[in-house]
Design a protein around this motif. Structure first.
Motif, PDB file in Angstrom:
ATOM      1  N   VAL A 160      -1.741  18.167   9.621  1.00 31.81           N
ATOM      2  CA  VAL A 160      -3.143  18.431   9.336  1.00 31.81           C
ATOM      3  C   VAL A 160      -3.979  17.440  10.130  1.00 31.81           C
ATOM      4  CG1 VAL A 160      -4.906  18.510   7.529  1.00 31.81           C
ATOM      5  CG2 VAL A 160      -2.560  19.238   7.020  1.00 31.81           C
ATOM      6  N   PRO A 161      -4.845  17.912  11.050  1.00 34.01           N
ATOM      7  CA  PRO A 161      -5.675  16.981  11.830  1.00 34.01           C
ATOM      8  C   PRO A 161      -6.524  16.098  10.909  1.00 34.01           C
ATOM      9  CG  PRO A 161      -5.826  19.193  12.722  1.00 34.01           C
ATOM     10  CD  PRO A 161      -5.095  19.299  11.407  1.00 34.01           C
ATOM     11  N   GLY A 162      -6.413  14.794  11.074  1.00 33.16           N
ATOM     12  CA  GLY A 162      -7.168  13.857  10.240  1.00 33.16           C
ATOM     13  C   GLY A 162      -6.651  13.760   8.821  1.00 33.16           C
ATOM     14  N   CYS A 216       1.772  10.729   4.172  1.00 28.54           N
ATOM     15  CA  CYS A 216       0.615  10.046   4.742  1.00 28.54           C
ATOM     16  C   CYS A 216       0.834   9.753   6.225  1.00 28.54           C
ATOM     17  CB  CYS A 216       0.376   8.744   3.991  1.00 28.54           C
ATOM     18  SG  CYS A 216      -1.037   7.802   4.600  1.00 28.54           S
ATOM     19  N   ALA A 217      -0.164  10.092   7.036  1.00 23.38           N
ATOM     20  CA  ALA A 217      -0.089   9.819   8.470  1.00 23.38           C
ATOM     21  C   ALA A 217      -1.030   8.693   8.886  1.00 23.38           C
ATOM     22  CB  ALA A 217      -0.433  11.081   9.257  1.00 23.38           C
ATOM     23  N   ASP A 223      -2.286  10.135  -0.906  1.00 20.71           N
ATOM     24  CA  ASP A 223      -3.102  10.211  -2.122  1.00 20.71           C
ATOM     25  C   ASP A 223      -4.569  10.508  -1.772  1.00 20.71           C
ATOM     26  OD1 ASP A 223      -4.083   7.844  -1.125  1.00 20.71           O
ATOM     27  OD2 ASP A 223      -3.526   6.627  -2.852  1.00 20.71           O
ATOM     28  N   THR A 224      -4.813  11.030  -0.596  1.00 20.20           N
ATOM     29  CA  THR A 224      -6.132  11.410  -0.052  1.00 20.20           C
ATOM     30  C   THR A 224      -7.050  10.215   0.193  1.00 20.20           C
ATOM     31  OG1 THR A 224      -7.230  11.911  -2.157  1.00 20.20           O
ATOM     32  CG2 THR A 224      -5.996  13.698  -1.125  1.00 20.20           C
ATOM     33  N   SER A 225      -6.509   9.016   0.310  1.00 17.70           N
ATOM     34  CA  SER A 225      -7.333   7.845   0.621  1.00 17.70           C
ATOM     35  C   SER A 225      -8.031   7.990   1.962  1.00 17.70           C
ATOM     36  CB  SER A 225      -6.477   6.580   0.642  1.00 17.70           C
ATOM     37  OG  SER A 225      -5.986   6.287  -0.635  1.00 17.70           O
ATOM     38  N   HIS A 226      -7.475   8.810   2.872  1.00 15.16           N
ATOM     39  CA  HIS A 226      -8.086   8.999   4.186  1.00 15.16           C
ATOM     40  C   HIS A 226      -9.457   9.668   4.072  1.00 15.16           C
ATOM     41  CE1 HIS A 226      -6.010  12.812   3.395  1.00 15.16           C
ATOM     42  NE2 HIS A 226      -7.001  13.354   4.060  1.00 15.16           N
ATOM     43  N   ARG A 227      -9.741  10.302   2.949  1.00 14.54           N
ATOM     44  CA  ARG A 227     -11.032  10.971   2.761  1.00 14.54           C
ATOM     45  C   ARG A 227     -12.154   9.994   2.449  1.00 14.54           C
ATOM     46  NH1 ARG A 227      -9.243  15.969  -1.061  1.00 14.54           N
ATOM     47  NH2 ARG A 227      -7.843  16.937   0.427  1.00 14.54           N
TER      48      ARG A 227
END
Length: 85
Positions: free
Chosen positions: A22-24, A53-54, A65-69
């Motif tokens: 998934v990009p980003g 997690c990438a 855990d969607t911390s990238h958001r």
């Protein structure tokens, strides 16, 4: 074995796992999955899709855990109410 865009005839054994980058975002892997961390810890995930997690920002790394958001607002970025930060 060379990398191909299409599944070769006579694909050996069981069906291949589907991995979606998934990009980003995370890397989605069809489960169940056995993950081995860089420290040698093995995680067994029996979910039907596992988000890996990438970006390394996850508090549950290597699982996402969607911390990238979460981003800090810079000047000029709009807030949810329509104002500026």
């Amino acid at each position: 074995m060379p990398i191909r865009a299409e599944r070769p005839d006579g694909w050996p054994g069981r069906e291949p796992r589907r991995v979606v980058v998934v990009p980003g975002g995370p890397v989605l892997v069809e489960g169940p999955v056995e993950l081995v961390t860089d420290e040698g810890t093995t995680l067994y995930c029996d979910r039907f899709v596992v988000a890996v997690c990438a970006c390394r920002r996850s508090h549950r790394y290597p699982l996402c855990d969607t911390s990238h958001r979460r981003r800090q607002r810079g000047s000029g970025e709009r807030t949810p109410q329509g104002g500026t930060a």
